[in-house]
Write a protein that holds these residues in place. Structure first.
Motif, short mmCIF file in Angstrom:
data_model
loop_
_atom_site.label_atom_id
_atom_site.label_comp_id
_atom_site.label_asym_id
_atom_site.label_seq_id
_atom_site.Cartn_x
_atom_site.Cartn_y
_atom_site.Cartn_z
N ASN A 142 34.23 40.55 39.37
CA ASN A 142 35.63 40.11 39.35
C ASN A 142 35.76 38.66 39.82
O ASN A 142 36.81 38.23 40.26
N VAL A 144 42.99 35.36 37.29
CA VAL A 144 44.03 36.22 37.87
C VAL A 144 44.16 37.50 37.04
O VAL A 144 44.23 38.61 37.56
N ARG A 163 41.09 39.77 37.51
CA ARG A 163 41.10 40.52 38.76
C ARG A 163 42.13 41.64 38.74
O ARG A 163 42.01 42.62 39.47
N ARG A 164 43.14 41.50 37.91
CA ARG A 164 44.09 42.60 37.78
C ARG A 164 43.42 43.75 37.03
O ARG A 164 43.71 44.91 37.29
N ILE A 220 53.43 41.14 42.88
CA ILE A 220 52.76 39.89 42.53
C ILE A 220 52.79 39.68 41.02
O ILE A 220 53.00 38.58 40.53
N ALA A 271 42.01 39.98 44.92
CA ALA A 271 41.41 41.04 44.11
C ALA A 271 42.48 41.85 43.38
O ALA A 271 42.18 42.57 42.44
N LEU A 272 43.73 41.75 43.83
CA LEU A 272 44.80 42.47 43.15
C LEU A 272 45.44 41.62 42.06
O LEU A 272 46.46 41.99 41.49
N GLY A 273 44.86 40.47 41.80
CA GLY A 273 45.39 39.63 40.74
C GLY A 273 46.43 38.65 41.22
O GLY A 273 47.23 38.17 40.42
N GLN A 319 50.19 32.49 45.54
CA GLN A 319 50.86 33.77 45.85
C GLN A 319 50.24 34.40 47.09
O GLN A 319 50.92 34.92 47.96
#
Lengths: 279, 341
Positions: free
Chosen positions: A78, A109, A112-113, A139, B220-222, B227
C-alpha cells in the motif's frame, strides 16, 4: 507488462514454488502480483528479486525471522514505504488487479483506500469508537449520517466487535482492551470497503484469547477480502492462512499452500525454520 | 588500607561541602524571589487594595494616568489628581496656591492594561499563525536536508537575539522603512518575531509527540497528508502548542525593549478605540504596562509620591503574568489527562 506466465526464467538460484501461475486474462478482484522486486533503504538492500502472486480472497501469510523483509514487502503493497525518505523500490513491479501501483499516474490515496492496513501496535485514534470507524468514510467525503451509521455498524459486526461496544459507541476507543482495540482497527480498515487487507503482526501484542478472536475473524474475512498477514507466530500462520510465503534474508525462499509448507516444505531452510532450528 | 581510609574521609568532606554549596545556591534563589515578591506585593497592595469596600482600588485600574498636584492649603497638605485639582480651583476661585506637579503619579493604569492586552493578542495571533505553519512544515513535510538544518540553526539563533535588537530591527524595518510609525501593527510584528522561535520549537515538539502510528493509521485509510495532519495530528498537538504558547504570552506582555521604539507611547489621552477611521486603529501607538513601569521609574523625577504608581503597576503586572502562567499549567494538566497514549 509481462504476466507471470510469460515471464522469463528467474535468474536467482533459489527455486520458487509458485502454486498456480495466473494468466493475465484472469485478472481477479484483490489479486496481487509481485515481480522481481528489489527494495533498498538507502544503500542497504532489503528485498532481493521477490516474485510472488498473492491469490485473491484467501489468506496469505508471510513468515520468516526478524529482518527478513516481510514487513517491508507488506508495506510496499500500500506504498506505506513512501513515508520513509531513503526507501525505494529499485527494480521490479507490484501489480494489483493488473495495475502497477508504482506507476506515475497512480493515486496513492486511492490505492490506500483499496488496500487497507492493520498495524502491529493497535493504533486507535484518540476519538470515540464511532468516530474511529467513521474516520475513513468522512475523509472520503461521505457526509450522509445514515450511510455512516450503517457502515459503522456493518464494519463493527464484521470485526465481531458490535455486540461488545454497541452501547458505548461514543466513548473513547482508548477505553477498550488491547484485543478490542485491534479489532476496532480492523473495523476501521473494513469501513472504507477495501479489496485487500494487510495485517502486520496483528496479534503480537495480544493475549491468547484475544489472538484467537482475531484469528477467527481473519478466517471469516477471507470470504470477501484478500488478506496478507505478516506473522512471527508459526502456529498462527498454520491456523489461519491458506498460503504461506517464507522469507529469509530478503529473499523469498518458498511459497506454497500452507499445508504443504508445514508438512513437506521443498526447501531445507524452510524446514529448519519451521521446525525451530533457527529464527 | 590507611591510604584508603584517609581518602574516604576526604571524599566525605568534599561531599559535605558540595552538598552545602548546592543547597545555598538554591536557597539564594528562593531568598531573592521571596524578597522581590514580598516587596512588590506589600508596597503594591497599598496602591491596589483599599481598606474600605470594595477593597480594590478601582480608579487605579479603570482610570488613565494623571498628573499629581501637591500643595499646602490652610496648613493641610493636599494631594490631588489633575481632574480633582481643576475642580478644586473652581471651588476655591481666587485662591492662589503654589502647587508642585508630579507626572503620572495620580489616576490609574487602565490604558496601559488595554494597550498590553492589544499588543499580546495581535502579536500572539501573528506568531501562532506563522509559527504553527512553519512547525507543520518542518515536522511533517520537510526532508532533513542541509537547507532545513540551516533553517533550524537560524531559528535557534533567532531565539538568542536580545530583545533590544528586535526593538531596533522593528524600528528600522516597520516604523521607518515601511512607514508604519510608532504603531500597534509595528509592535505586533516586532513582538511576534521575537516569540516566533519559541512557538516554532514548542509546536514542533508537540507535533512530534503525536505518535507516528496515528499518522500511518490515517494515511492507510486513504487520507491525504494534509487531511491526516488536520484531522489526526494537529488536534492532538494543539493543547501542547497552546500551553507552551501561553508562556510566550508572558514574554510578549513583559518585554519593554521591543516596544519602546515601535509601539509604546509614554502618555496618550485617547483610548485605542477612539480613532477617527477604523484603519487608524492599527497605526496608533498605545500605552503598555512594562513601558509605563519603565517611564514612571526612570523618566520622571523620583520622590515620595511616585512610588504609588510604580509599585501599583508592578503589582498588577506581576499578577497578570502569574495569572497567565497559572492558566497554562491548568490547561496543560487538563489536556494531559485527556490525551494520553
Amino acid at each position: 507488462m509481462v504476466s507471470v506466465a510469460e515471464m522469463p526464467e528467474i535468474t536467482s538460484p533459489i527455486i520458487v514454488n509458485q502454486p498456480e501461475p495466473i494468466p493475465k486474462s484472469e485478472i481477479e478482484r484483490g489479486m496481487i502480483e509481485i515481480e522481481q522486486l528489489d527494495f533498498k533503504y538507502g544503500a542497504h538492500q532489503v528485498l532481493h528479486d521477490v516474485t510472488l502472486s498473492i491469490p485473491a480472497r484467501a489468506v496469505t501469510a508471510f513468515i520468516g525471522p526478524s529482518g527478513c523483509g516481510k514487513t517491508t514487502l507488506l508495506r510496499c503493497l500500500n506504498r506505506m514505504n513512501d513515508l520513509i525518505d531513503s526507501a525505494h523500490i529499485t527494480r521490479g513491479s507490484i501489480r494489483i488487479e493488473g495495475i502497477d501501483i508504482n506507476a506515475p499516474g497512480v493515486d496513492v490515496v486511492d490505492l490506500r483506500r483499496r488496500v487497507g492496513m492493520v498495524f502491529q501496535k493497535s493504533n486507535p485514534f484518540p476519538k470515540s469508537i464511532f468516530d474511529n470507524v467513521a474516520y475513513g468514510l468522512r475523509i472520503a467525503g461521505v457526509t450522509k449520517r445514515t450511510l455512516i451509521d450503517e457502515a459503522v455498524e456493518k464494519s463493527l459486526r464484521s470485526s465481531a466487535l458490535w455486540e461488545e461496544v454497541k452501547d458505548r459507541l461514543h466513548v473513547s476507543g482508548y477505553g477498550l482492551s488491547g484485543g478490542q482495540q485491534q479489532r476496532l482497527c480492523i473495523a476501521r480498515a473494513l469501513a472504507v470497503e477495501p479489496e485487500i487487507v494487510l495485517m502486520d503482526e496483528p496479534c503480537s501484542a495480544l493475549d491468547p484469547i484475544a489472538t484467537a478472536k482475531v484469528e477467527e475473524l481473519i478466517r471469516q474475512l477471507k470470504e470477501q477480502y484478500t488478506i496478507v498477514i505478516v506473522t512471527h507466530n508459526m502456529q498462527q500462520a498454520g491456523r489461519c492462512s491458506d498460503h504461506t510465503a517464507f522469507f529469509y534474508l530478503g529473499r523469498l525462499i518458498e511459497f506454497d499452500g500452507t499445508a504443504k509448507i508445514f508438512s513437506n516444505p521443498a526447501q531445507r531452510q524452510t524446514e529448519e525454520y519451521i521446525t525451530g532450528r533457527f529464527g | 588500607m590507611i591510604a584508603i581510609a584517609s581518602n574516604s574521609r576526604r571524599v566525605r568532606r568534599i561531599e559535605g561541602v558540595i552538598f552545602w554549596l548546592l543547597r545555598l545556591a538554591t536557597y539564594f534563589i528562593l531568598a531573592c524571589a521571596t524578597y522581590i515578591f514580598l516587596d512588590i506585593g506589600i508596597k503594591g497592595s497599598r496602591t491596589v487594595f483599599t481598606s474600605t469596600p470594595p477593597f480594590i482600588n478601582l480608579p487605579f485600574l479603570t482610570e488613565p494616568p494623571q498628573t499629581l498636584y501637591v500643595f499646602a492649603y490652610e496648613g493641610k497638605k493636599m494631594t490631588l489628581s489633575d481632574r480633582q485639582f481643576r475642580q478644586w480651583k473652581v471651588e476655591h476661585a481666587g485662591t492662589e496656591v503654589e502647587a508642585s506637579s508630579i507626572a503620572y503619579s495620580a489616576g490609574g493604569i487602565w490604558p496601559c492594561i488595554v494597550g498590553t492586552a492589544l499588543l499580546v493578542i495581535g502579536s500572539m495571533a501573528l506568531a501562532l499563525g506563522i509559527g504553527i505553519s512553519s512547525a507543520i512544515y518542518l515536522s511533517e513535510y520537510s526532508r532533513n536536508g542541509r537547507l532545513i538544518r540551516l533553517v533550524r540553526i537560524a531559528i535557534l539563533n533567532l531565539a538568542g537575539v536580545p530583545s533590544i535588537v528586535f526593538g531596533l530591527f522593528g524600528f528600522g524595518l516597520f516604523v521607518i522603512f515601511f512607514g508604519w510609525n510608532v504603531s500597534l501593527i509595528a509592535g505586533w510584528f516586532t513582538l511576534g518575531l521575537m516569540v516566533l522561535p519559541a512557538i516554532i520549537t514548542a509546536s514542533e515538539e508537540s507535533l512530534r509527540a503525536v505518535p507516528q502510528g496515528l499518522r500511518e493509521g490515517s494515511l492507510a485509510l486513504g487520507a491525504s497528508k494534509w487531511q491526516t495532519i488536520r484531522k489526526n495530528v494537529l488536534p492532538y498537538a494543539m493543547p501542547g502548542i497552546l500551553t507552551s504558547s501561553i508562556l510566550g504570552i508572558a514574554r510578549v506582555a513583559g518585554e519593554t525593549a521591543p516596544i519602546m521604539f515601535t509601539a509604546a507611547y509614554a502618555m496618550k489621552d485617547e483610548m485605542p478605540w477612539q480613532v477617527a477611521h477604523w484603519t487608524d486603529f492599527f497605526f496608533q501607538g498605545v500605552m503598555a504596562l512594562p513601558y509605563h513601569i519603565y517611564v514612571v521609574s526612570s523618566k520622571i523625577p523620583q520622590n515620595e509620591y511616585t512610588e504609588r504608581v510604580q509599585y501599583g503597576s508592578a503589582f498588577v503586572f506581576l499578577f497578570l503574568v502569574m495569572l497567565i502562567a497559572l492558566t497554562s499549567i491548568v490547561l496543560r494538566e487538563r489536556s494531559r489527562s485527556r490525551l494520553s497514549w
